[in-house]
Every structure is written in structure tokens, then in C-alpha cells.
Design an enzyme around this catalytic site. Structure first.
Site, mmCIF file in Angstrom:
data_model
loop_
_atom_site.group_PDB
_atom_site.id
_atom_site.type_symbol
_atom_site.label_atom_id
_atom_site.label_comp_id
_atom_site.label_asym_id
_atom_site.label_seq_id
_atom_site.Cartn_x
_atom_site.Cartn_y
_atom_site.Cartn_z
ATOM 1 N N HIS A 1 -11.583 12.586 4.105
ATOM 2 C CA HIS A 1 -10.335 11.835 3.916
ATOM 3 C C HIS A 1 -9.426 12.419 2.841
ATOM 4 C CE1 HIS A 1 -12.604 10.122 0.598
ATOM 5 N NE2 HIS A 1 -11.484 9.621 0.114
HETATM 6 C C1 UD1 Z 1 -8.663 5.533 -1.824
HETATM 7 C C2 UD1 Z 1 -9.008 6.127 -3.172
HETATM 8 C C3 UD1 Z 1 -10.094 7.185 -3.016
HETATM 9 C C4 UD1 Z 1 -11.285 6.659 -2.275
HETATM 10 C C5 UD1 Z 1 -10.821 6.102 -0.946
HETATM 11 C C6 UD1 Z 1 -11.970 5.529 -0.164
HETATM 12 C C7 UD1 Z 1 -7.115 6.233 -4.748
HETATM 13 C C8 UD1 Z 1 -6.122 7.122 -5.381
HETATM 14 N N1 UD1 Z 1 -7.856 6.784 -3.774
HETATM 15 O O1 UD1 Z 1 -8.023 6.556 -1.070
HETATM 16 O O2 UD1 Z 1 -10.498 7.607 -4.300
HETATM 17 O O3 UD1 Z 1 -12.223 7.690 -2.065
HETATM 18 O O4 UD1 Z 1 -9.859 5.070 -1.194
HETATM 19 O O5 UD1 Z 1 -11.551 4.985 1.019
HETATM 20 O O6 UD1 Z 1 -7.218 5.075 -5.117
HETATM 21 N N2 UD1 Z 1 -5.551 1.719 4.865
HETATM 22 C C9 UD1 Z 1 -5.914 0.906 5.901
HETATM 23 N N3 UD1 Z 1 -6.721 -0.153 5.645
HETATM 24 C C10 UD1 Z 1 -7.175 -0.420 4.393
HETATM 25 C C11 UD1 Z 1 -6.807 0.435 3.350
HETATM 26 C C12 UD1 Z 1 -6.013 1.502 3.598
HETATM 27 O O7 UD1 Z 1 -5.512 1.108 7.046
HETATM 28 O O8 UD1 Z 1 -7.911 -1.417 4.223
HETATM 29 C C13 UD1 Z 1 -4.674 2.875 5.106
HETATM 30 C C14 UD1 Z 1 -3.424 2.817 4.257
HETATM 31 O O9 UD1 Z 1 -2.408 2.193 4.919
HETATM 32 C C15 UD1 Z 1 -3.131 4.263 3.964
HETATM 33 C C16 UD1 Z 1 -4.477 4.949 4.054
HETATM 34 O O10 UD1 Z 1 -5.356 4.038 4.678
HETATM 35 O O11 UD1 Z 1 -2.287 4.799 4.925
HETATM 36 C C17 UD1 Z 1 -4.955 5.378 2.704
HETATM 37 O O12 UD1 Z 1 -5.287 4.267 1.872
HETATM 38 P P1 UD1 Z 1 -5.127 4.318 0.267
HETATM 39 O O13 UD1 Z 1 -5.742 3.142 -0.346
HETATM 40 O O14 UD1 Z 1 -3.721 4.606 -0.047
HETATM 41 O O15 UD1 Z 1 -5.922 5.583 -0.219
HETATM 42 P P2 UD1 Z 1 -7.274 6.237 0.303
HETATM 43 O O16 UD1 Z 1 -6.914 7.537 0.918
HETATM 44 O O17 UD1 Z 1 -8.069 5.253 1.113
#
Ligand code: UD1
Length: 365
Positions: free
Chosen positions: A209
Site C-alpha cells: 500500500h
Molecule cells: C494509513 C497510515 C499508514 C498505515 C495504513 C494502514 C498515515 C500517514 N498512514 O495509510 O501508516 O500503514 O494506514 O492501512 O497515517 N480508505 C477507505 N476506508 C477506510 C480508510 C481509508 O476506503 O476505512 C481509503 C481512503 O479514502 C484513502 C485511502 O484509503 O483513499 C488511504 O487511506 P489513508 O488513511 O489516507 O492512508 P493509508 O494509505 O491507509
């Protein structure tokens, strides 16, 4: 004494579960320590959040800040605004943050500016890579932490080198491993185990990811091809993170051995890992879990903030060039992967140590 326990994103949930249990146990035994669970809502899906609360017996949060998705700055700002409102209406005595996600940094800043001491669990680890948002979160959080709870000697040394006084560093071990050891007997096969005819040692698990691996479609496609070529027809179970799903949706084809599935709940995911031939990942936490379970792990990153998983554990850093995968998989198939040992204090009792130290520190006033 009210301890705010902050959780925001998936890797936080397994880290807070043992701390909450240990605080509750001390309270039941007469301590004044009390936890207030604050979920920032950074992760909000059942698959990224809800399942973990259910499976790990984490209580319903006392407060959910419901910040949802956004850019780094949007998430940081929203968490700070909403957590500040909470602290202004109901102050806590300490703010305990875990790991390195955006919620960790945002809540630490907010609390410290209101003169509420910050305790950081998993403090002191560093990758040295400032392009990772997590590294910025670690640096900022540790710059304003009062009490540092650490997982490794590497972390202790980093903090000492940064001038942190010895009495503020508490080497306690790894709460993620508390959760792993406490739940090992409960790991359960996912529904697709039989459907795909999986057998112990007969498949790989892959998680990806990090932006460096999944944001560029051409690079991601190359990586998947290299995996497909290297695994000799063995299935590769690939639970797809929401961020990765966005790029994957636009890739024309992928190797037949790669089986994509939804993000898995904790007990199913670790059942898969504990029975895998090997793991291919760009996560940090998973390299700790494979080290404890003795499963070969290939990390597609150039750096790690958890070097003990490489020097002592089963993890190897392959970098982000997919060309490294083939030779590494050949070594694995030739039975030449290292076996590794478990780092000090990764023994299942870290949550209890943290609660005991908090109790002592807060009693001092
Ligand atoms: C975050 C953490 C990372 C961790 C990862 C585990 C930071 C900077 N990064 O990154 O350290 O390893 O989580 O998953 O805090 N989304 C969903 N559903 C959710 C949550 C997110 O669809 O419940 C989507 C969001 O819309 C976004 C993407 O997933 O487009 C990324 O989510 P985000 O929380 O921004 O960061 P991660 O890449 O998950």
C-alpha cells in the site's frame, strides 16, 4: 487519572488493545488509572476498523472524531480541531498515542499545546526516509513526547542520540506482539481457504500500500509480473488495501497466480500469514509479526524503521526494484531463508508494563 488512548488507523488497533486491557485490570485492582478511548475516524470502514474492534474485544470508543479521508493536511487539521474541542470540554491527564499514523502526530500536537503530557508507544523508531508521511509523524511526535515507550534497543539508542534523558525512555517491548500472542490460538481460516484449495506452506501472502509501490500503474504492473514469475505457480493471496485498489482497478491484466481479496479481519489475516510459505509486503508491522511467527518475509522498501526484523528476524529488505524478487524467491524455494530469533521483551506483557509505568508516573504528579 484519565488517559486518552488515541486510535485512528488500522495498525493502531492491535497496538491499543493490550494497553486498554491492562489499564482496565489495574483499575479493577484499585488504581485510579482510567482510559478514555478516542477514535479519530481516520479509518472508518468495517474492514479497516470495525472488524478489529469486534475481534480484539476493543470497547466502543468513548469519542469518535469521524474525520474520514482527505489529504495529509486535511486529516491532520480535522483531527486537531476536533480533538482540541474534546479536550477543551473534557480534559484528560495524559494523551497516549501509538505508532506513526497521522492521528498519532495530530493528537500529540493538540494535547501538548494544551499542556497535557504525551506518552508515545513505539517511540524512537526511524526509517530515515522523509518521503514517507509516517517518518514525519514519528519525528514530530517524538519531538514533543514526555514519556517514550519503546520496542527495541535501536529505538532507545536513537532517542539517546537525540538528547532524550534516560529516565524518560521506557523500554517495554511490543504491544502489537502482545495481541499476536494473545490471539494466536484463535486464528481462523477465511471463508475462501477451501474455495482456493489452500494448504499450509502452499501459498504466499502479499500486502502492498506504500505510494512508492502502488501509485504508479506501470511500476505496480511490473511488480505484480515479477511476483507472478517468481512464485512458481503457487497462489499469492493479496488482500487489497483501499489505496491499492484504486490503481489496481485500472491495470489491464495481472498474473494468474495472484488472487485478490478484500482487506482481511485480524484473525483471518494472521491465520493466512502463520501458514504461508512466505510474505511479500511493504508494511512495517507485518515484518514484526512474521519475525515472531518465523515466516520468511520479503519487504519491498529501501529502508526500515524496524531493523531488528532484519538483523534478528526473518525479514529481508529487497528494495523497490521488482528485479530483486526473483533471486530472493529462488533462495526461499531452495530452503535457504534465515530462521531468526524474537527480539527482547516481545513477550506478550508489554501492555501490562506500560500501564504499570503510567500508574507510577501519574501518581508522582
Ligand atoms: C494509513 C497510515 C499508514 C498505515 C495504513 C494502514 C498515515 C500517514 N498512514 O495509510 O501508516 O500503514 O494506514 O492501512 O497515517 N480508505 C477507505 N476506508 C477506510 C480508510 C481509508 O476506503 O476505512 C481509503 C481512503 O479514502 C484513502 C485511502 O484509503 O483513499 C488511504 O487511506 P489513508 O488513511 O489516507 O492512508 P493509508 O494509505 O491507509
Amino acid at each position: 487519572m484519565l488517559v486518552d488512548v488515541i486510535a485512528g488507523a488500522r495498525p493502531n488497533f492491535m497496538k491499543i488493545a493490550p494497553i486498554l486491557k491492562a489499564i482496565a485490570a489495574r483499575r479493577a485492582a484499585g488504581s485510579t488509572l482510567r482510559a478514555r478511548l478516542v477514535h479519530t475516524g481516520q479509518h472508518y470502514d468495517e474492514r479497516m476498523s470495525g472488524d478489529f474492534f469486534t475481534q480484539l474485544g476493543i470497547p466502543t470508543p468513548d469519542h469518535n472524531l469521524e474525520v474520514g479521508s482527505g489529504t495529509q493536511a486535511e486529516q491532520t487539521g480535522a483531527i486537531m480541531l476536533r480533538y482540541e474541542q474534546l479536550l477543551q470540554s473534557a480534559r484528560s491527564d495524559v494523551c497516549l498515542v501509538v505508532g506513526d499514523v497521522t492521528s498519532t502526530m495530530a493528537c500529540a500536537i493538540t494535547a501538548q499545546k494544551l499542556h497535557i503530557p504525551v506518552a508515545h508507544v513505539e517511540a524512537g523508531i526511524r526509517s530515515g526516509d522523509w518521503t514517507m508521511p509516517e517518518e514525519i509523524n514519528r519525528l514530530v511526535t517524538d519531538a514533543i513526547t514526555n514519556w517514550f515507550f519503546t520496542t527495541s534497543e535501536f529505538a532507545n539508542d536513537t532517542l539517546r542520540r537525540n538528547g532524550v534523558a534516560e529516565e524518560r525512555i521506557h523500554f517495554v517491548g511490543n504491544t502489537m506482539i502482545d495481541t499476536l500472542l494473545a490471539n494466536r490460538a484463535r486464528f481462523q481460516p477465511p471463508a475462501f481457504w477451501a474455495e482456493h484449495g489452500l494448504t499450509p506452506g502452499g501459498y504466499f501472502v502479499m500486502t502492498l500500500h506504500r505510494p512508492a509501490n502502488v501509485d504508479d500503474p506501470a511500476g505496480f504492473a511490473r511488480l505484480l509480473r515479477a511476483v507472478g514469475e517468481g512464485v512458481r505457480g503457487m497462489p499469492v493471496l493479496f488482500p487489497v488495501h483501499p489505496r491499492t485498489a484504486k490503481t489496481l482497478a485500472n491495470l489491464p491484466d495481472r498474473p494468474a497466480s495472484i488472487i485478490t481479496v478484500d482487506p482481511q479481519p485480524y484473525l483471518e489475516f494472521n491465520y493466512l500469514v502463520s501458514n504461508a510459505r512466505g510474505v511479500i509486503t511493504d508494511s512495517g508491522g507485518i515484518t514484526e509479526e512474521t519475525t515472531v511467527m518465523g515466516i520468511p518475509c520479503m519487504t519491498l522498501r529501501d529502508s526500515t524503521e524496524r531493523p531488528e526484523t532484519v538483523t534478528q528476524g526473518t525479514n529481508e529488505l529487497l528494495g523497490t526494484d521488482p528485479a530483486a524478487l526473483g533471486p530472493a524467491l529462488d533462495r526461499l524455494f531452495a530452503g535457504q531463508w534465515k530462521t531468526g530469533t524474537v527480539p527482547a521483551l516481545w513477550d506478550g506483557h508489554t501492555g501490562e508494563r506500560i500501564a504499570e509505568i503510567l500508574d507510577r508516573l501519574l501518581a508522582k504528579g
